[in-house]
Scaffold this active site. Structure first.
Site, PDB file in Angstrom:
ATOM      1  N   CYS A   1     -38.563  19.906 -28.966  1.00  0.00           N
ATOM      2  CA  CYS A   1     -39.105  18.793 -28.200  1.00  0.00           C
ATOM      3  C   CYS A   1     -40.459  18.377 -28.797  1.00  0.00           C
ATOM      4  CB  CYS A   1     -39.351  19.115 -26.732  1.00  0.00           C
ATOM      5  SG  CYS A   1     -37.884  19.703 -25.892  1.00  0.00           S
TER       6      CYS A   1
ATOM      7  N   ARG B   1     -38.009  16.375 -33.730  1.00  0.00           N
ATOM      8  CA  ARG B   1     -38.037  17.592 -32.908  1.00  0.00           C
ATOM      9  C   ARG B   1     -36.978  17.574 -31.817  1.00  0.00           C
ATOM     10  NH1 ARG B   1     -43.142  20.020 -33.770  1.00  0.00           N
ATOM     11  NH2 ARG B   1     -42.875  21.266 -31.898  1.00  0.00           N
TER      12      ARG B   1
ATOM     13  N   TRP C   1     -35.111  18.057 -27.008  1.00  0.00           N
ATOM     14  CA  TRP C   1     -33.977  18.798 -27.554  1.00  0.00           C
ATOM     15  C   TRP C   1     -33.590  19.770 -26.439  1.00  0.00           C
ATOM     16  CZ3 TRP C   1     -32.767  23.947 -28.870  1.00  0.00           C
ATOM     17  CH2 TRP C   1     -31.605  24.096 -29.622  1.00  0.00           C
TER      18      TRP C   1
ATOM     19  N   ASN D   1     -43.314  21.393 -24.168  1.00  0.00           N
ATOM     20  CA  ASN D   1     -42.555  21.863 -25.332  1.00  0.00           C
ATOM     21  C   ASN D   1     -42.605  23.390 -25.319  1.00  0.00           C
ATOM     22  OD1 ASN D   1     -43.440  22.276 -28.788  1.00  0.00           O
ATOM     23  ND2 ASN D   1     -41.419  22.335 -27.920  1.00  0.00           N
ATOM     24  N   GLY D   2     -41.419  24.017 -25.418  1.00  0.00           N
ATOM     25  CA  GLY D   2     -41.356  25.480 -25.399  1.00  0.00           C
ATOM     26  C   GLY D   2     -40.265  25.932 -24.447  1.00  0.00           C
TER      27      GLY D   2
ATOM     28  N   GLU E   1     -25.706  27.168 -49.359  1.00  0.00           N
ATOM     29  CA  GLU E   1     -26.580  26.051 -48.986  1.00  0.00           C
ATOM     30  C   GLU E   1     -25.783  24.738 -48.932  1.00  0.00           C
ATOM     31  OE1 GLU E   1     -29.252  25.652 -47.609  1.00  0.00           O
ATOM     32  OE2 GLU E   1     -29.915  23.641 -48.139  1.00  0.00           O
TER      33      GLU E   1
ATOM     34  N   LYS F   1     -25.310  22.295 -45.653  1.00  0.00           N
ATOM     35  CA  LYS F   1     -25.613  20.853 -45.671  1.00  0.00           C
ATOM     36  C   LYS F   1     -24.424  20.057 -45.160  1.00  0.00           C
ATOM     37  CE  LYS F   1     -28.866  21.129 -46.062  1.00  0.00           C
ATOM     38  NZ  LYS F   1     -30.106  21.818 -46.212  1.00  0.00           N
TER      39      LYS F   1
ATOM     40  N   GLU G   1     -23.668  20.606 -41.353  1.00  0.00           N
ATOM     41  CA  GLU G   1     -24.681  20.151 -40.402  1.00  0.00           C
ATOM     42  C   GLU G   1     -24.712  18.637 -40.231  1.00  0.00           C
ATOM     43  OE1 GLU G   1     -28.712  20.904 -42.773  1.00  0.00           O
ATOM     44  OE2 GLU G   1     -29.173  20.885 -40.645  1.00  0.00           O
TER      45      GLU G   1
ATOM     46  N   HIS H   1     -10.002  39.435 -50.445  1.00  0.00           N
ATOM     47  CA  HIS H   1     -10.212  40.491 -49.452  1.00  0.00           C
ATOM     48  C   HIS H   1     -10.135  39.949 -48.021  1.00  0.00           C
ATOM     49  CE1 HIS H   1     -11.112  43.178 -52.710  1.00  0.00           C
ATOM     50  NE2 HIS H   1     -12.011  42.323 -53.166  1.00  0.00           N
TER      51      HIS H   1
ATOM     52  N   LYS I   1     -35.209  18.949 -36.176  1.00  0.00           N
ATOM     53  CA  LYS I   1     -35.840  19.333 -37.443  1.00  0.00           C
ATOM     54  C   LYS I   1     -36.678  20.604 -37.287  1.00  0.00           C
ATOM     55  CE  LYS I   1     -37.142  18.551 -41.704  1.00  0.00           C
ATOM     56  NZ  LYS I   1     -36.130  18.952 -42.690  1.00  0.00           N
TER      57      LYS I   1
HETATM   58  O1  M6R Z   1     -38.829  24.472 -40.841  1.00  0.00           O
HETATM   59  P1  M6R Z   1     -38.053  25.652 -41.366  1.00  0.00           P
HETATM   60  O2  M6R Z   1     -37.915  25.634 -42.832  1.00  0.00           O
HETATM   61  O3  M6R Z   1     -38.566  26.957 -40.861  1.00  0.00           O
HETATM   62  O4  M6R Z   1     -36.590  25.457 -40.763  1.00  0.00           O
HETATM   63  C1  M6R Z   1     -35.612  26.434 -40.949  1.00  0.00           C
HETATM   64  C2  M6R Z   1     -34.248  25.914 -40.622  1.00  0.00           C
HETATM   65  O5  M6R Z   1     -34.190  25.533 -39.279  1.00  0.00           O
HETATM   66  C3  M6R Z   1     -33.849  24.713 -41.487  1.00  0.00           C
HETATM   67  O6  M6R Z   1     -33.920  25.021 -42.836  1.00  0.00           O
HETATM   68  C4  M6R Z   1     -32.403  24.273 -41.159  1.00  0.00           C
HETATM   69  O7  M6R Z   1     -31.514  25.248 -41.537  1.00  0.00           O
HETATM   70  C5  M6R Z   1     -32.108  22.934 -41.837  1.00  0.00           C
HETATM   71  N1  M6R Z   1     -31.770  21.955 -40.854  1.00  0.00           N
HETATM   72  C6  M6R Z   1     -30.988  22.999 -42.799  1.00  0.00           C
HETATM   73  O8  M6R Z   1     -30.806  21.792 -43.459  1.00  0.00           O
END
Ligand code: M6R
Length: 586
Positions: A2, A26, A72, A98-99, A458, A462, A465, A481, A581
């Site tokens: 948030c 956020r 969020w 926020n929290g 990775e 991507k 997500e 396996h 984010k």
């Molecule tokens: O801000 P941070 O790098 O600590 O965030 C970590 C993860 O939340 C972040 O990398 C997340 O996995 C991304 N959305 C992936 O694209």
């Protein structure tokens, strides 16, 4: 997560909306705003993004005081009832939070017994009901002893031009100039409006009015805060010609390498690299979440080649539950683009309390993680807005390369310059063709060995997500396996194969997939003959470069693949569903 913001001054709506737009990374489940007017509150709430709220506040044009929030969802569904700001029982005050308030159920139960009525299901509403009808510093301070969890809170009342705030674990910053003040979760809100800001620390609370800012500590003493300058270059966030931030950010890859070279040539950073005397440590930990964790895996590869040490990569959310040996012989790197990830902060504090040397690898240099760690190395990627992390991953990998080289006292600048010259952002029309094919699929596998397996992890993150396609990465040698059982006709399997040492074996694993009807897609930098070519349904050649940088070169192409697939599917890659984010809750 948030984003919260409060403002006093001219054009309160405009300033709150612009701030919310910057905080939207956020969370974008709902957005709300309250502006004080004529000893009353004007309240606007919408489900969905800030754009919806913008439509809803067109008629408001005042100077004065207000607060706003972008959510969020953690506690309670996505609905207007759960949208902030939340109100006290008699609606005399309201707040944004926020929290997470971990003991909110107990607190709520007590309040309900007293006859207090709740409108929504959030933990935050409990805080508004606790504060009651008259805001005062005493009441704000009391929150610290009542609330368990994390919070940054901004609150206003109907009849005073004042913003009250409190901070514990969630970030909070205050910017100021002569006739306006802003308090927000992230200094990026201040961009273009303010030049100076204060960072509020845990346990601090206070009051903001046009007469000044009062910050108090837990002993009720007024605290003199250090004033920081807003670094405009770091916070600039225009999309330029790009429709989405994600593509813009991938396209910044080359300029980021320039930024890194420029910064790491400077004596200050050379000194910090040199002071990290690796001989003093027995064990190295690389800790992060999501993409940052994957960057840690790449870092581990670099370190293993250069150092005879035990090197562990840990997911931050698991770190405190594992039996890691942490003492003054442990060197722990905490990797985070935002520098605000709650799991990473917890892991960092845990390591620090056990005497480990803690180093932050961060993009947001003003962040909580930077402040807590013993030292930090900036990744110099510039503001990253898209939820999917792209340029930050590239930059994190490069910083680990620099660290590994400097541990061996070897030059890194010339290799980086050569790499930058060779770096290719790929052939968009080829990537788009593959994206178009994937956009009709509901499952995709990525396979590779060694460093290519890390790239596969990775790449799968991507793709899943931002497209919601079920994407799974596996070491190609592990397929037989278990995972091979999932391969059926027409399933796309993306084979990442850039490492000459493992190429032949990866090909064998790929053919095992083909024999079971899977569609094979090859991502490689290695020269291939016709026989190999004929076995693949689609091939993307990666430009060759120093093998150390191949994971960076290949991930750029796979980031673009995810991006073009999402766009082809009509999705907004910058704002994937259910995500935010900055992940400021555990
Ligand atoms: O801000 P941070 O790098 O600590 O965030 C970590 C993860 O939340 C972040 O990398 C997340 O996995 C991304 N959305 C992936 O694209």
């Amino acid at each position: 997560m948030c984003g919260i913001i409060g403002y006093i001054g001219k054009n309160v709506k405009k300033n709150l909306i612009e701030g919310l737009e910057r905080l939207e990374y956020r969370g974008y489940d709902s957005a709300g705003m309250v502006i004080q007017y004529n000893n009353n509150f004007i309240v606007r709430k919408t489900v969905g993004s800030v754009d919806n709220l913008k439509e809803n506040v067109k008629d408001i044009e005042f100077d004065g005081v207000g607060i706003a929030h972008t959510r969020w969802a953690t506690h309670g569904k996505i609905s207007l009832e759960n949208c902030h700001p939340h109100f006290s029982f008699k609606n005399e005050i309201c707040l944004v939070h926020n929290g997470i308030i971990e003991n909110f159920e107990k607190l709520k139960e007590k309040l309900v017994k007293k006859g207090i009525k709740f409108y929504g299901e959030t933990d935050s509403e409990v805080v508004a009901k606790i504060l009651g009808e008259n805001l005062s510093l005493k009441k704000i301070k009391k929150l610290f002893s009542l609330l368990e969890g994390s919070f940054s809170i901004v609150s206003i009342s109907k009849n005073k031009k004042e913003l009250f705030f409190a901070k514990y674990k969630s970030p909070l910053y205050i910017a100021f100039k002569e006739k306006s003040m802003m308090v927000a979760s992230d200094p990026s809100c201040f961009f273009g409006k303010f030049n100076k800001y204060l960072t509020i620390d845990d346990g601090e609370y206070g009051k903001i009015s046009l007469n000044g800012i009062e910050v108090y500590n837990q002993d009720s003493q007024m605290v003199e805060k250090k004033v920081s300058k807003i670094k405009t270059k770091e916070l600039a966030d225009d999309k330029n010609k790009f429709k989405y931030y994600m593509l813009k950010e991938i396209n910044e890859s080359k300029s980021i390498i320039d930024n890194i070279i420029e910064r790491y040539k400077q004596s200050q950073l050379i000194f910090r690299l040199k002071s990290l005397n690796i001989k003093n440590f027995n064990r190295i930990y690389l800790v992060g979440c999501g993409t940052a964790y994957h960057a840690g895996l790449v870092g581990q590869m670099y370190f293993k080649e250069m150092l005879e040490k035990d090197i562990f990569v840990c997911k931050a959310s698991e770190f405190i539950f594992e039996k890691n040996i942490l003492d003054n012989k442990s060197l722990c790197f905490f990797i985070s683009q935002s520098g605000e990830t709650a799991d990473t902060i917890t892991a960092l504090k845990f390591a620090k309390n056990r005497g480990a040397k803690t180093i932050a690898i961060v993009n947001a240099e003003y962040s909580t993680i930077t402040r807590i760690a013993d030292d930090f190395f900036p990744i110099c990627a510039g503001l990253e807005k898209a939820v999917a992390s792209t340029k930050a991953y590239l930059a994190q990998c490069i910083i680990f390369y620099i660290l590994a080289k400097s541990f061996k006292n070897e030059d890194f600048i010339s290799n980086l310059i050569t790499f930058k010259g060779k770096l290719s952002l790929g052939n968009n029309s080829l990537i788009k063709r593959l994206a178009s094919y994937l956009s009709y699929k509901d499952k995709v596998f990525f396979i590779g060995r060694g460093i290519d397996y890390i790239t596969s992890l990775e790449a799968a993150l991507k793709l899943k997500e931002i497209t919601y396609i079920y994407a799974f990465a596996e070491c190609s040698g592990e397929l037989k396996h278990g995972t091979l059982a999932l391969i059926e006709k027409e399933i796309p399997v993306i084979v990442v194969a850039t490492d000459k040492k493992t190429f032949a074996k990866v090909l064998n694993n790929a053919y095992e997939v083909k024999a079971r009807g899977g569609k094979l897609i090859l991502i490689t930098s290695i020269a291939i003959n016709k026989e190999i070519k004929d076995n693949f349904d689609f091939i993307i050649k990666i430009r060759r470069c120093d093998e150390k940088f191949l994971p960076i070169q290949s991930i750029i192409i796979l980031q673009k693949l995810a991006y073009f697939t999402a766009v082809k599917m009509g999705l907004n890659p910058d704002m994937p569903r259910n995500l935010a984010k900055s992940v400021t809750v555990e």
